[in-house]
Enzyme design. Sequence first.
Site, mmCIF file in Angstrom:
data_model
loop_
_atom_site.group_PDB
_atom_site.id
_atom_site.type_symbol
_atom_site.label_atom_id
_atom_site.label_comp_id
_atom_site.label_asym_id
_atom_site.label_seq_id
_atom_site.Cartn_x
_atom_site.Cartn_y
_atom_site.Cartn_z
ATOM 1 N N GLY A 106 22.365 -4.035 -19.690
ATOM 2 C CA GLY A 106 21.461 -5.178 -19.904
ATOM 3 C C GLY A 106 20.003 -4.830 -20.025
ATOM 4 C CD1 TRP B 163 20.673 -8.863 -3.381
ATOM 5 C CD2 TRP B 163 20.293 -8.548 -5.550
ATOM 6 N NE1 TRP B 163 21.399 -7.775 -3.765
ATOM 7 C CE2 TRP B 163 21.179 -7.554 -5.097
ATOM 8 C CE3 TRP B 163 19.917 -8.542 -6.887
ATOM 9 C CZ2 TRP B 163 21.703 -6.565 -5.925
ATOM 10 C CZ3 TRP B 163 20.430 -7.553 -7.725
ATOM 11 C CH2 TRP B 163 21.315 -6.577 -7.244
ATOM 12 C CD GLU C 298 18.790 -7.677 -17.912
ATOM 13 O OE1 GLU C 298 18.249 -7.590 -16.800
ATOM 14 O OE2 GLU C 298 20.002 -7.425 -18.098
ATOM 15 C CB CYS D 141 23.133 0.350 -12.918
ATOM 16 S SG CYS D 141 22.251 -1.083 -12.280
ATOM 17 C CG HIS E 216 21.093 5.118 -9.216
ATOM 18 N ND1 HIS E 216 22.435 5.113 -9.499
ATOM 19 C CD2 HIS E 216 20.759 3.853 -8.919
ATOM 20 C CE1 HIS E 216 22.889 3.890 -9.365
ATOM 21 N NE2 HIS E 216 21.905 3.102 -9.023
ATOM 22 C CD GLU F 234 -1.529 -2.371 1.830
ATOM 23 O OE1 GLU F 234 -0.300 -2.564 1.999
ATOM 24 O OE2 GLU F 234 -2.374 -3.229 2.117
ATOM 25 N NE ARG G 60 11.622 1.835 -8.806
ATOM 26 C CZ ARG G 60 11.053 1.706 -9.995
ATOM 27 N NH1 ARG G 60 10.576 0.535 -10.388
ATOM 28 N NH2 ARG G 60 10.918 2.729 -10.775
ATOM 29 C CB CYS G 61 9.301 -4.034 -3.334
ATOM 30 S SG CYS G 61 8.571 -2.733 -2.347
ATOM 31 C CB CYS H 91 25.548 -1.239 -10.219
ATOM 32 S SG CYS H 91 24.475 -2.503 -9.591
HETATM 33 C C1 LIG Z 1 19.539 -3.669 -9.284
HETATM 34 N N1 LIG Z 1 18.989 -3.847 -7.981
HETATM 35 C C2 LIG Z 1 18.316 -5.011 -7.626
HETATM 36 C C3 LIG Z 1 18.404 -5.451 -6.292
HETATM 37 N N2 LIG Z 1 17.780 -6.566 -5.911
HETATM 38 C C4 LIG Z 1 17.059 -7.281 -6.785
HETATM 39 N N3 LIG Z 1 16.466 -8.404 -6.398
HETATM 40 N N4 LIG Z 1 16.916 -6.878 -8.060
HETATM 41 C C5 LIG Z 1 17.521 -5.759 -8.511
HETATM 42 O O1 LIG Z 1 17.349 -5.425 -9.681
HETATM 43 N N5 LIG Z 1 19.150 -4.755 -5.398
HETATM 44 C C6 LIG Z 1 19.946 -3.628 -5.746
HETATM 45 C C7 LIG Z 1 19.495 -2.936 -6.960
HETATM 46 C C8 LIG Z 1 18.484 -1.851 -6.653
HETATM 47 N N6 LIG Z 1 17.275 -2.418 -6.157
HETATM 48 C C9 LIG Z 1 16.123 -2.485 -6.892
HETATM 49 C C10 LIG Z 1 15.090 -3.219 -6.365
HETATM 50 C C11 LIG Z 1 13.867 -3.262 -7.024
HETATM 51 C C12 LIG Z 1 13.716 -2.607 -8.200
HETATM 52 C C13 LIG Z 1 12.397 -2.607 -8.900
HETATM 53 O O2 LIG Z 1 12.271 -1.970 -9.910
HETATM 54 N N7 LIG Z 1 11.384 -3.263 -8.366
HETATM 55 C C14 LIG Z 1 10.074 -3.235 -8.948
HETATM 56 C C15 LIG Z 1 9.471 -4.613 -9.001
HETATM 57 C C16 LIG Z 1 10.188 -5.494 -9.966
HETATM 58 C C17 LIG Z 1 9.378 -6.754 -10.180
HETATM 59 O O3 LIG Z 1 9.563 -7.744 -9.506
HETATM 60 N N8 LIG Z 1 8.465 -6.678 -11.080
HETATM 61 C C18 LIG Z 1 7.520 -7.765 -11.366
HETATM 62 C C19 LIG Z 1 6.202 -7.533 -10.682
HETATM 63 C C20 LIG Z 1 5.685 -6.169 -10.980
HETATM 64 C C21 LIG Z 1 4.381 -5.844 -10.264
HETATM 65 O O4 LIG Z 1 4.383 -5.159 -9.260
HETATM 66 N N9 LIG Z 1 3.299 -6.301 -10.805
HETATM 67 C C22 LIG Z 1 2.014 -5.901 -10.315
HETATM 68 C C23 LIG Z 1 1.068 -5.819 -11.496
HETATM 69 C C24 LIG Z 1 1.733 -5.102 -12.650
HETATM 70 C C25 LIG Z 1 0.831 -4.348 -13.560
HETATM 71 O O5 LIG Z 1 -0.334 -4.647 -13.680
HETATM 72 O O6 LIG Z 1 1.384 -3.400 -14.192
HETATM 73 C C26 LIG Z 1 1.573 -6.905 -9.278
HETATM 74 O O7 LIG Z 1 2.124 -8.002 -9.230
HETATM 75 O O8 LIG Z 1 0.733 -6.518 -8.468
HETATM 76 C C27 LIG Z 1 7.290 -7.861 -12.854
HETATM 77 O O9 LIG Z 1 7.738 -6.958 -13.564
HETATM 78 O O10 LIG Z 1 6.701 -8.854 -13.273
HETATM 79 C C28 LIG Z 1 9.170 -2.335 -8.111
HETATM 80 O O11 LIG Z 1 8.211 -1.841 -8.705
HETATM 81 O O12 LIG Z 1 9.399 -2.160 -6.897
HETATM 82 C C29 LIG Z 1 14.750 -1.873 -8.764
HETATM 83 C C30 LIG Z 1 15.965 -1.832 -8.097
HETATM 84 N N1 LIG Z 2 21.898 -6.659 -16.195
HETATM 85 C C1 LIG Z 2 21.241 -5.948 -15.130
HETATM 86 C C2 LIG Z 2 22.222 -5.526 -14.077
HETATM 87 C C3 LIG Z 2 21.615 -4.725 -12.991
HETATM 88 S S1 LIG Z 2 22.653 -4.582 -11.620
HETATM 89 C C4 LIG Z 2 20.536 -4.730 -15.662
HETATM 90 O O1 LIG Z 2 21.037 -4.147 -16.597
HETATM 91 O O2 LIG Z 2 19.493 -4.358 -15.128
HETATM 92 ZN ZN LIG Z 3 23.750 -2.657 -11.839
#
Ligand SMILES: CN1c2c(nc(N)[nH]c2=O)NC[C@@H]1CNc1ccc(C(=O)N[C@@H](CCC(=O)N[C@@H](CCC(=O)N[C@@H](CCC(=O)O)C(=O)O)C(=O)O)C(=O)O)cc1
Ligand SMILES: N[C@@H](CCS)C(=O)O
Ligand SMILES: [Zn+2]
Length: 801
Positions: A457, A592, A509, A757, A725, A22, A540-541, A674
């Site tokens: 990427g 992670w 990707e 990144c 960023h 939320e 971001r999650c 990164c």
């Molecule tokens: C590069 N980084 C990452 C870290 N850790 C990771 N596990 N991954 C990483 O890339 N750590 C360091 C760095 C910086 N950290 C982050 C962390 C998170 C994000 C980010 O952009 N998170 C997105 C969610 C990404 C994801 O899992 N997407 C899914 C689900 C999306 C979603 O919410 N879907 C909705 C419905 C969608 C719709 O209808 O439009 C749902 O499920 O309810 C996906 O794409 O399928 C975020 O939004 O928080 C970046 C850097």
């Molecule tokens: N290949 C990944 C690295 C993130 S740390 C990207 O470009 O998102």
């Molecule tokens: Zn990176």
Amino acid sequence: MTTVPFPAATITGYPRIGRRRELKKALEAYWAGRSTREELESAAADLQLATYRRLVELGLGAQDSSLPAAFPLYDQVLDTTVALGAVPSRFADLADAEGRLDLDASFVLARGDAGRAPLELTKWFDTNYHYLVPEIGPRTPFRATADRLVADVRRAAAHGFTVRPVLVGPASFLLLAKADDDAPAGFDPLQRLPELLPVYAELLQELAAAGADWVQLEEPALVADQHVPAEQLASAVWDAYTALTAVAGRPQLFVTTSYGSPGPLLHPLACSGVEALHLDLVKGATPAPEELEFFRGEDSAVLVAGAVDGHNVWRADLAGGLDRLAELARGGAQVSVASSTSLFHVPHDVAEETRLDPQLRSWLAFADQKVGEIVTLARGLAAGAEAVAGQLAEAAEARRTRQDAAGVRDAAVRERAGSLTAADIERADAAVRRAAQEGRSFTASGPLPPLPTTTTGSFPQTAEVRAARARHRAGALTDAEYDAFLREEIERVVRLQEELGLDVLVHGEAERNDMVQYFAEHLDGFATTVHGWVQSYGSRCTRPSILWGDVSRQGEGLRGEAFTVPWIRHAQSLTDRPVKGMLTGPVTILAWSFVRDDQPLGETANQVALALRDEVADLEAAGIGIIQVDEPALRELLPLRRADQPAYLGWSVDAFRLATSGVRDETQIHTHLCYSEFGEVVGAIDGLDADVTSIEAARSRMEVLTDLEAAGFSRGIGPGVWDIHSPRVPSQEEIEQLLERALEHVPARTLWVNPDCGLKTRGYEETKASLEHLVAAARTARERVAQPAGRPLIVQHGTRG
Ligand SMILES: CN1c2c(nc(N)[nH]c2=O)NC[C@@H]1CNc1ccc(C(=O)N[C@@H](CCC(=O)N[C@@H](CCC(=O)N[C@@H](CCC(=O)O)C(=O)O)C(=O)O)C(=O)O)cc1
Ligand SMILES: N[C@@H](CCS)C(=O)O
Ligand SMILES: [Zn+2]
């Protein structure tokens, strides 16, 4: 000061993003202008109250200060910066006449604005959370700004909850800060400690006046080796806490030390007069008998035992935990039970995961289950093990079934991992490989130019891409339709890169929800969740995967099936330019995910590495000449104590090499890291033996290259020239300047040009504009390198004065 006993059971923090994210939704709606500030504040207040109600339902007390009031909208360090009025000089114009930052101003610190970069975002200890680094100089103002904290206390009280406000403690606040740009050389933010303490004193008094009986001061920085010697830190800690405990009209103080042991700082912390001290008994050590002395006697601090793991998801060994707690109590300490860290590192509730295998679910504890474990342990401690015999037996049974379950140990995987030799992590000498790679054309488009351009990427994960994935998950899009959608998306991204003139392309990707979760979904031994969101930074999650068993690729046989090859092969079929294979490295996959705790991490890393080695081999066999294996989390898992670091770096580097060294000399291995604090790990980065490494460097204006130069790093290097960023588009000129700087440290022959990144969090508009500038800047730099006499700025490697 009123004396109210410390609660028998508590947690040091709870997930704040919300069971259905939320807070994320409310924040993003507000930032996008889709809701008002009142709506955001109201969503946040609802979330606070819902959290208190839930915690009380789970067994914590409503009015005994066991509920932490820890609800930052963006980041807890940012909230402490705001509460201390520590406004960085470059944001001074945002403060009001009294020097305070309101919520909107704090979002500018967090996210930047048109002319200003945000505060630096850096990893929080050895976790995947990132905090905003305070910028402190000799003249940074300090002024108590307690209004948000006070409002939280009052709102809770109005609904019948006596809560415990939380602040980052003074020593950690300054240790986590960096010197601002105006600070003279040698300035250390810790020098400002004496001036900061009166501000903490004022905050404490205001919180006591608002009705807080206890305040929690977090001091996690005291479990890590710091740049200052331990004795100096010990006296700073002693001075700080003896000063704070002398403050009239203060609440009682509860100091936490998560993520390790305070070591020699235990003494000054415990004996400074604070009323309760938290120790992380999961990552840190149980106090030795002589240390238990600090907790004996009526006026001593309560020992708040962080006995339940806040950073992993396995159900606790309740019987073992209870024995340990009883032992501490027998040693004379007054013991309360808590989580080892804030529970914001784990998802809300395992009961939500109805799609998880029920047996796996029975082994797990998310935040709500952990609260239950803490309450059980506290009851057991107070009333004896027999009072909680049922819970102890259930926990023991879960552990027993986990040990014996199919898939936890796979004989074939173990045999393969057990028969590895040194030859499995060796490639030919780097110079031999470089010659082989320079001599080859990666594709029909011919050899790469000097200063080749590429990206790391991911391309923007647009609303359409996420929506298509969500529809596919929900069954509204068939496999074939989703596949066709992704192939079109890949084609679009490839064409865009061709138009932009990039040299080494990526597939973008689009098929990946997350760079770790996607791999977990294709590997045996992992499970993924539906609602298991954990905050990584701001809104971001991620949904960390659960690594519960032995790892190999899914599919028939020990080697299973390739899963990235079809996408990369499709991308490569569309273009003459080389497309990079794109994999996430073993250490990052572990860092992670929630990892199994029943074997050394190095063993788990080798299993993951072997699965990736199979994928690397299949990419090479499919004609892919450049393969990137990302390790952005290599530094994240670095132990907080220097003495523990060599062992970690040993197994983590070996795991990367195991994943990448099965290829021919002419196959170019890239890695991407990164982060920009390289000093401590520069040797390990060399040890990875990748042919090319891309790193974050734009924000630090290439400073990182001095570390690499000093360490004699001679491989290919792509220091980021675009800070991805923030939405800001770097100008061509700015990128040219960064490249000129880079060329002062790196020979043109080994320099690559790329962003910091991935672009997944960016929009297309800024991506196109920034990449146009990047390509144009690389071309200009190339021309200058080709005619060194024309421009004195290009200095040969090693000749800089
Ligand atoms: C590069 N980084 C990452 C870290 N850790 C990771 N596990 N991954 C990483 O890339 N750590 C360091 C760095 C910086 N950290 C982050 C962390 C998170 C994000 C980010 O952009 N998170 C997105 C969610 C990404 C994801 O899992 N997407 C899914 C689900 C999306 C979603 O919410 N879907 C909705 C419905 C969608 C719709 O209808 O439009 C749902 O499920 O309810 C996906 O794409 O399928 C975020 O939004 O928080 C970046 C850097
Ligand atoms: N290949 C990944 C690295 C993130 S740390 C990207 O470009 O998102
Ligand atoms: Zn990176």
